[in-house]
Scaffold this motif. Structure first.
Motif, short mmCIF file in Angstrom:
data_model
loop_
_atom_site.label_atom_id
_atom_site.label_comp_id
_atom_site.label_asym_id
_atom_site.label_seq_id
_atom_site.Cartn_x
_atom_site.Cartn_y
_atom_site.Cartn_z
N TYR A 1 0.71 -1.20 -0.05
CA TYR A 1 0.03 0.08 0.08
C TYR A 1 0.85 1.21 -0.11
CZ TYR A 1 -3.47 3.40 1.59
OH TYR A 1 -4.15 4.58 1.57
N ALA A 2 1.77 1.14 0.70
CA ALA A 2 2.95 2.44 0.86
C ALA A 2 3.47 2.76 -0.44
CB ALA A 2 3.84 2.16 2.10
N SER A 3 3.61 1.68 -1.29
CA SER A 3 4.14 1.97 -2.57
C SER A 3 3.54 2.44 -3.73
CB SER A 3 5.01 0.64 -2.88
OG SER A 3 3.99 -0.56 -3.30
N LEU A 4 2.14 2.34 -3.42
CA LEU A 4 1.07 2.84 -4.49
C LEU A 4 1.01 4.28 -4.67
CD1 LEU A 4 -1.78 0.38 -3.64
CD2 LEU A 4 0.02 -0.04 -5.58
N PRO A 5 1.09 4.84 -6.01
CA PRO A 5 0.95 6.19 -6.06
C PRO A 5 -0.05 6.92 -5.71
CG PRO A 5 1.00 5.14 -8.07
CD PRO A 5 1.06 4.03 -6.95
N ALA A 6 -1.35 6.46 -6.28
CA ALA A 6 -2.76 7.21 -6.29
C ALA A 6 -3.46 6.57 -4.78
CB ALA A 6 -3.38 6.87 -7.51
N THR A 7 -3.00 7.02 -3.58
CA THR A 7 -3.86 6.61 -2.54
C THR A 7 -3.76 7.77 -1.41
OG1 THR A 7 -1.66 5.81 -1.44
CG2 THR A 7 -2.94 4.19 -2.56
N VAL A 8 -4.64 7.49 -0.53
CA VAL A 8 -4.60 8.82 0.46
C VAL A 8 -3.49 8.77 1.10
CG1 VAL A 8 -5.71 9.36 2.53
CG2 VAL A 8 -7.37 8.14 0.90
N LEU A 9 -2.56 7.59 1.72
CA LEU A 9 -1.53 7.88 1.94
C LEU A 9 -0.47 8.49 1.27
CD1 LEU A 9 0.43 6.76 4.29
CD2 LEU A 9 0.93 4.76 3.16
N ALA A 10 -0.50 8.32 0.04
CA ALA A 10 0.46 8.95 -0.88
C ALA A 10 0.08 10.57 -1.03
CB ALA A 10 0.41 8.31 -2.28
N TRP A 11 -1.20 10.70 -1.25
CA TRP A 11 -1.54 12.31 -1.06
C TRP A 11 -1.15 13.10 -0.01
CZ3 TRP A 11 -5.25 15.06 2.12
CH2 TRP A 11 -5.63 16.20 1.58
N LYS A 12 -1.15 12.41 1.40
CA LYS A 12 -0.78 12.79 2.65
C LYS A 12 0.68 13.02 2.59
CE LYS A 12 -4.28 11.30 6.06
NZ LYS A 12 -4.63 10.35 7.09
N LYS A 13 1.37 12.08 2.08
CA LYS A 13 2.82 12.41 2.01
C LYS A 13 3.18 13.71 1.24
CE LYS A 13 4.18 7.72 2.52
NZ LYS A 13 5.04 6.34 1.73
N GLN B 1 1.42 16.20 0.42
CA GLN B 1 0.81 17.31 1.01
C GLN B 1 1.64 17.60 2.41
OE1 GLN B 1 -1.25 19.52 -0.38
NE2 GLN B 1 -0.99 18.06 -2.24
N LYS B 2 2.34 16.68 2.96
CA LYS B 2 2.96 16.63 4.35
C LYS B 2 1.82 16.96 5.36
CE LYS B 2 7.23 18.72 2.41
NZ LYS B 2 8.40 19.60 2.37
N LEU B 3 1.03 16.18 5.50
CA LEU B 3 -0.20 16.00 6.52
C LEU B 3 0.08 15.03 7.53
CD1 LEU B 3 -3.11 16.92 4.06
CD2 LEU B 3 -1.98 18.35 5.43
N GLY B 4 -0.53 14.99 8.69
CA GLY B 4 -0.42 14.19 9.65
C GLY B 4 0.89 13.92 10.02
N ARG B 5 1.18 12.57 10.30
CA ARG B 5 2.60 12.28 10.51
C ARG B 5 3.85 12.61 9.65
NH1 ARG B 5 3.66 6.66 8.44
NH2 ARG B 5 1.51 5.97 7.55
N PHE B 6 3.18 12.90 8.40
CA PHE B 6 4.27 13.57 7.50
C PHE B 6 4.65 14.93 7.60
CE2 PHE B 6 1.98 9.72 5.77
CZ PHE B 6 2.88 9.02 5.87
N ASP B 7 3.91 15.63 8.48
CA ASP B 7 4.19 17.08 8.61
C ASP B 7 5.31 17.18 9.31
OD1 ASP B 7 4.07 19.74 9.37
OD2 ASP B 7 2.40 19.83 10.25
N PRO B 8 6.46 18.04 8.73
CA PRO B 8 7.42 18.07 9.41
C PRO B 8 7.51 18.70 10.65
CG PRO B 8 7.80 19.39 7.48
CD PRO B 8 6.33 18.58 7.56
N SER B 9 6.59 19.72 11.00
CA SER B 9 6.46 20.71 12.18
C SER B 9 5.67 19.78 13.06
CB SER B 9 6.00 21.91 11.76
OG SER B 9 4.66 21.77 11.44
N LEU B 10 5.25 18.46 12.99
CA LEU B 10 4.67 17.75 14.02
C LEU B 10 5.29 17.47 15.46
CD1 LEU B 10 1.80 15.99 14.43
CD2 LEU B 10 3.16 14.08 13.46
N PRO B 11 6.31 17.14 15.39
CA PRO B 11 6.98 17.18 16.69
C PRO B 11 6.70 18.34 17.54
CG PRO B 11 8.28 16.17 15.30
CD PRO B 11 7.24 17.08 14.15
N GLU B 12 6.95 19.37 16.84
CA GLU B 12 6.94 20.66 17.55
C GLU B 12 5.24 21.18 18.02
OE1 GLU B 12 7.49 25.56 16.55
OE2 GLU B 12 8.17 24.06 15.11
#
Length: 245
Positions: free
Chosen positions: A113-125, A127-138
């Motif tokens: 699933y992580a390797s597929l291009p057209a998924t919600v996970l790929a879109w979040k990556k 758009q840098k949303l959720g756990r992919f947001d670099p400012s999340l720890p802050e």
């Protein structure tokens, strides 16, 4: 079931696993009807008990001594009457066609699933949303600090009296302040020993004890739900009310 003729009658076919509208020719023999019902209901002809249900009439069993020649017209079929097909096989021989619990289901591996291009996970990556947001720890650190600040602002400390969410019937004493690893969500939780058994636990979460109290007298809440004050014990107030009767 057959090509429609002027004499075909629309009937409702019901069984344990099927329900549909079908057109039946009165010229069919009972044996023909049974054979045509098998692919619809999954019930073999020899195991079918056919019952005709007409509005305002008693149920009539469709059966004959010689079903190869006896026509179903004998039962005075009416449009949208119901033929109920009962399966006479023992329960151990029945096939439940509506139960999908035993059917193997495909589960996609997380790596695929992580390797597929057209998924919600790929879109979040992207758009840098959720756990992919670099400012999340802050952001998480700020949220945790705000919870600790709330504890200080509200004066929440061990052994202080409180009530929860402005509910006067949920009074208690602060018994724990800190992290609770077993509860989802980072930051401090407030453990309260309630006066009445209206809580969730006895101070234990996930097998780990954080404080001790009676069964259902313990609860863990976020600081914003705790109101510190000189709240008396509910049982004492109840006794005072009884003295005034």
């Amino acid at each position: 079931m057959a090509s429609q003729t002027a004499r075909d009658v629309p009937l409702l076919i019901r069984s344990m696993n099927a329900s549909s509208e079908r057109r039946v020719s009165p010229s069919w023999s009972v044996a023909q009807l049974r054979a045509k019902l098998e692919p619809i209901t999954g019930v073999p002809p020899s195991c079918q008990k056919l019952t005709l249900r007409l509005p305002g009439h008693d149920e009539v069993v469709i059966e004959a001594q010689d079903e190869e020649v006896t026509q179903v017209a004998q039962w005075n079929l009416q449009a949208y009457a119901e033929i109920h097909v009962k399966d006479l096989r023992p329960p151990s021989a029945l096939t439940n066609l509506t139960d999908t619990s035993a059917i193997p289901k495909y589960t996609m591996p997380a790596s695929t699933y992580a390797s597929l291009p057209a998924t919600v996970l790929a879109w979040k990556k992207s758009q840098k949303l959720g756990r992919f947001d670099p400012s999340l720890p802050e952001h998480e650190a700020q949220k945790i600090q705000s919870l600790w600040d709330e504890i200080g602002t509200r004066g929440i400390r061990l052994e202080r009296r409180c009530r929860l969410g402005s509910e006067d019937t949920r009074r208690g004493t602060v018994a724990y302040v800190g992290e609770v690893e077993e509860i989802p969500g980072k930051g401090p939780w407030i453990g309260v020993e309630l006066d009445e058994p209206v809580g969730k636990n006895d101070g234990t979460v996930g097998g780990k004890r954080y404080f001790s109290c009676g069964e259902r007298r313990g609860v863990f809440v976020r600081p914003e739900r705790v109101e510190i004050g000189d709240w008396g014990l509910l049982i004492e107030e109840d006794e005072e009310d009884l003295e005034e009767l």
